[in-house]
Each structure stands twice: as C-alpha cells, then as structure tokens.
Scaffold this motif. Structure first.
Motif, short mmCIF file in Angstrom:
data_model
loop_
_atom_site.label_atom_id
_atom_site.label_comp_id
_atom_site.label_asym_id
_atom_site.label_seq_id
_atom_site.Cartn_x
_atom_site.Cartn_y
_atom_site.Cartn_z
N GLY A 1 4.36 22.63 131.76
CA GLY A 1 4.41 21.18 132.15
C GLY A 1 2.88 20.59 132.84
O GLY A 1 2.29 21.38 133.07
N ASP B 1 7.45 25.51 133.44
CA ASP B 1 8.06 24.55 132.53
C ASP B 1 8.55 24.98 131.39
O ASP B 1 7.42 25.53 130.73
CB ASP B 1 7.42 23.25 132.69
CG ASP B 1 7.70 22.47 134.19
OD1 ASP B 1 8.53 22.90 135.03
OD2 ASP B 1 7.19 21.28 134.18
N ASN C 1 14.96 19.47 128.93
CA ASN C 1 13.79 19.90 130.07
C ASN C 1 14.49 21.08 130.88
O ASN C 1 15.60 21.00 131.13
CB ASN C 1 13.65 18.54 130.98
CG ASN C 1 12.86 17.60 130.20
OD1 ASN C 1 12.17 17.88 129.19
ND2 ASN C 1 13.27 16.29 130.72
N HIS D 1 2.10 19.78 125.81
CA HIS D 1 2.90 20.17 127.31
C HIS D 1 4.00 19.14 127.37
O HIS D 1 4.14 17.94 126.62
CB HIS D 1 2.07 20.51 128.54
CG HIS D 1 0.83 21.42 128.26
ND1 HIS D 1 -0.18 21.26 127.44
CD2 HIS D 1 0.84 22.86 128.93
CE1 HIS D 1 -0.90 22.17 127.58
NE2 HIS D 1 -0.30 22.99 128.27
N LYS D 2 5.02 19.51 128.40
CA LYS D 2 5.71 18.24 128.78
C LYS D 2 4.63 17.48 129.68
O LYS D 2 4.15 18.04 130.80
CB LYS D 2 7.06 18.60 129.44
CG LYS D 2 7.74 17.54 130.32
CD LYS D 2 9.00 17.83 130.97
CE LYS D 2 9.68 16.82 131.58
NZ LYS D 2 10.23 15.95 130.56
N TYR E 1 4.08 14.02 132.18
CA TYR E 1 4.46 12.99 132.93
C TYR E 1 3.79 12.50 134.16
O TYR E 1 2.76 13.16 134.53
CB TYR E 1 5.86 13.11 133.38
CG TYR E 1 6.25 14.33 134.32
CD1 TYR E 1 6.12 14.00 135.60
CD2 TYR E 1 6.85 15.47 133.81
CE1 TYR E 1 6.70 15.06 136.43
CE2 TYR E 1 7.36 16.42 134.74
CZ TYR E 1 7.22 16.08 136.16
OH TYR E 1 7.28 17.24 137.04
N VAL F 1 7.28 9.90 130.71
CA VAL F 1 7.58 11.17 130.30
C VAL F 1 7.35 11.20 128.53
O VAL F 1 7.79 10.53 128.15
CB VAL F 1 8.74 12.06 130.35
CG1 VAL F 1 9.11 13.09 130.27
CG2 VAL F 1 9.24 11.50 131.86
N GLU G 1 6.60 13.98 125.41
CA GLU G 1 6.61 15.42 124.87
C GLU G 1 6.99 15.49 123.33
O GLU G 1 7.66 14.70 122.90
CB GLU G 1 7.67 16.43 125.68
CG GLU G 1 8.97 16.11 125.61
CD GLU G 1 9.67 16.83 126.48
OE1 GLU G 1 9.59 17.89 126.70
OE2 GLU G 1 10.66 16.19 127.22
N GLN H 1 11.07 24.10 127.37
CA GLN H 1 11.80 23.00 126.77
C GLN H 1 12.61 23.83 125.66
O GLN H 1 12.32 24.96 125.40
CB GLN H 1 10.82 22.19 126.07
CG GLN H 1 11.90 20.82 125.26
CD GLN H 1 10.83 19.79 124.48
OE1 GLN H 1 9.80 20.20 124.17
NE2 GLN H 1 11.38 18.72 124.09
N GLU I 1 16.82 15.41 126.57
CA GLU I 1 15.51 15.83 126.01
C GLU I 1 15.34 17.45 126.20
O GLU I 1 14.25 17.77 125.69
CB GLU I 1 14.10 15.41 127.09
CG GLU I 1 14.23 13.86 126.92
CD GLU I 1 13.22 13.18 127.82
OE1 GLU I 1 12.11 13.43 127.43
OE2 GLU I 1 13.78 12.53 128.80
#
Length: 382
Positions: A94, A147, A47, A236-237, A239, A259, A261, A149, A45
């Motif tokens: 995140g 966080d 991350n 955002h990410k 989760y 999760v 995103e 990506q 993904e």
C-alpha cells in the motif's frame, strides 16, 4: 446430521469462522438469508490492510490476519486444488500519500512502526517512482509493503468449499428467526445444534435481538466506483491520508476519502464513502461525483478513464470501531463474530482462528479481551 455449530451468515467472516471450526473437526452448518458471499462481502474491495489502523487491538488482529492469510490460502489449495482455491491474492503493498499536513502522516506511521508495522516514510520522488501516474502535488508518502488484496467473493466461497469438503453444509436462502436452548429457528424449520455464531454482518444487531442478546451493530453504507477495463496503471493500493480519519470517525454524516487500486480483471476500484443511513440502498449521484473528483485529484490522468458502474453495500459498524468476537454471557451457546465494518475481508482470517480457539478452549494468538461481547460500547442490554 445434527451440526455442532450453526454459523448464521455466509459472508467472509462467517465463512472464515466456519472454516476454522471445521478444520478442527467441528461439524458446521452455515446458513444465510441470501446467497453465500452475496451481501457485504460482494460489495467489498478485498482489502487486507495494516496501513489504516492505529496501534491497538484492531491492529494486533490485523497483523495476525495478514500473517495468516497466505498460510490459510496454501492450506486451502492443498485441500481443494489450486484452481478451486484461487482468490486472486496480491501482496502488492500500500501507498498512503499526503497532499497537505505531512507531519500528521509521518507521526501516524511512526506510531505504527513502534507497534511492529513496516511503515516506510519515503520522499515524493520515491512515491512517483512507485506510482508514475500519481499527482505531483504529493508532499509526503508512506509505503506499506505488507498490505495486500484479494477477491472477496472468491475468498469467501473458497472457505465455504472447504467447509463442505470436510462434511459441513452451506445453505443459502435460509433466514434465522431466533434461538431455542437446543438450536436455531429458521424459515426452513428448526435446526438443532450445540452453538450458534452470529456472523450476520450489518444485520447482526437485528439477529442479536431475535436471539435475546442485543448488541449495538449498525449498518454503515459505502459506495465504490468501477472503471471499464483499462491499461491505466495503479500498482499499489493508494489512498490519501484522510482515509485513516474517515475509518476512525463515528460520524453518521457522509464522509469521503480517496482510495484507488487496480484489480486483476483490469478495472480500477475507486472509493471510499461512509455514512449511516440505515438500510437505505439509494446510490446518490452527489456521492459518486465526490469520489470521482477526489480520485482525479490523486491521479489526474484518471479523468480520461470511463466509469463502468458503481455499487454500494452495508458494513457492520460498532460504536467503538472494534469487532465483536466471542461468547455471549447472556445466552448460553450464542457466539458473535461481527462489527468489522470495512475491514472484514482483511480481518477475517484471524477472526475465524480467534473464534475457533475460544470455542475449543485453545490459547488464542490474539488477546480476545478487547473484542468481548460484554463491553459497554456494544452491550445494549445487560
């Protein structure tokens, strides 16, 4: 030309090791049984996370990697040009939310803050301001500004392009079959070199046996759903707090956690699942349904967004949940860089630097001792 080092495995971790070595003037050849960046990395993904790691060695490696990624990408852009070095880096932060057991989330974040992580406990209203489509059932949330990506295949191929630019080679479709004191036997003949890096990801255990120095690295399968192109907003990410428990668990049975995103391509990635089923590539509908059900619980209106496809991949699982990075004391010239499980994308930058530092005898930024090869959890033969 005889390389100084052959890196076996052209995924993100192998690519990062090769790039860091080549940046120091080491002549590197990278080989892979498939296409470069076509295995575990292609199923990732992207991350780059601090939020899912408790205080300890892996978090220290993650902190070093989060700090290093932007600097490394800037260096690659200078070397290759900004277009060739584009990896869709997005420092979007995140958001971890709890629908129950708020105290556990707050306690976890508190321990991370003591370890130097920016983990900001916010109210449910603050969480909804950050993510307007989030469920109103959130009772607690933590914001992680650091966080990020990136697009994993682009990142790996950019690292490998830097290796080529510095005179190294990258060869796909070449399988490593074993070692000799002066090099590695491959499906394309013998490749003489001074050292070999086992960066085979989920296949690292298999290659370690061929190399005469077995380590306990096992495949752990994960599946991701991908929506069609949509204007649906996930900033955002995001989760559920259960994700941390799933990451840290060593259970072989299926575990799922939410999760969600967005990507720069306009799709939404939905995960995640973990199970140890060997190299069985079967995608089971029951797993996909569980991922979708939990994602809709977190983002209710996501139920209206169509799913375009699903993909799965294998992650390199170490029984103590720590990567294996460093020289193997049993076979001179053999090094390992594997066992990152689902965190390889985020940890790759610091892993490559750590391996290069150890190889060249430089003082490492991160303590290498917890990641040593000769630790009981991964050493299957003494």
């Amino acid at each position: 030309m005889r390389p100084d080092v052959v890196v076996v495995g052209a995924g993100i971790v192998g690519a990062a090791c090769a790039e860091a070595l080549s940046a120091a003037g080491v002549q590197v050849t990278v080989i892979d049984q498939g296409a470069p960046a076509g295995g575990t990395t292609a199923a990732g993904e992207g991350n780059v996370l601090l939020s899912d790691k408790p205080p300890g060695p892996e978090l220290e490696l993650a902190k070093a990697s989060v700090a290093r990624w932007p600097k490394l990408l800037a260096t690659l852009a200078d070397l290759l040009g900004p277009e060739q070095a584009e990896v869709e880096w997005d420092p979007k932060g995140g958001l971890v939310v709890a629908l129950e057991n708020a105290d556990a989330l707050a306690g976890f974040a508190g321990h991370q803050r003591q370890a130097g992580v920016r983990a900001e406990l916010i109210t449910p209203s603050d969480a909804l301001a950050l993510e307007p489509n989030l469920t109103r059932d959130v009772i607690a949330a933590v914001h992680y500004p650091d966080d990020a990506q990136l697009q994993p295949v682009l990142a790996a191929t950019t690292l490998l392009a830097a290796v080529r630019h510095r005179g190294g080679q990258v060869r796909g479709g070449v399988t490593a079959l074993g070692l000799r004191p002066d090099g590695v036997r491959t499906s394309e003949g013998f490749l003489q070199c001074g050292a070999v890096v086992n960066a085979c990801g989920p296949w690292a255990g298999r290659f370690s046996e061929l190399a005469g120095a077995p380590i306990d690295i096992q495949p752990r399968r994960g599946v991701v759903l991908v929506t069609s192109h949509t204007s649906y907003t996930v900033r955002h990410k995001v989760y559920d707090a259960d994700y941390v428990g799933a990451v840290e668990s060593g259970a072989a049975d299926l575990q799922t956690s939410t999760v969600v995103e967005s990507t720069q391509a306009g799709t939404i990635l939905i995960g995640s699942s973990r199970e140890r089923v060997g190299f069985d590539e079967t995608i089971r509908v029951a797993v996909l349904r569980e991922l979708a059900r939990k994602a809709v619980r977190l983002f209710p209106t996501l139920a209206t967004v169509p799913i375009m496809r699903a993909y799965g991949g294998f992650r390199p699982y170490a029984p103590d949940h720590l990567p294996v990075i460093g020289p193997d004391p049993r076979v001179p010239g053999l090094w390992h860089a594997t066992g990152h499980e689902g965190a390889g994308i985020g940890l790759a930058a610091a892993t490559g630097q750590l391996l290069a530092d150890l190889f060249l005898g430089r003082e490492p930024e991160v303590d290498p001792f917890p990641f040593r090869v000769d630790r009981p959890a991964v050493m299957t033969c003494t």
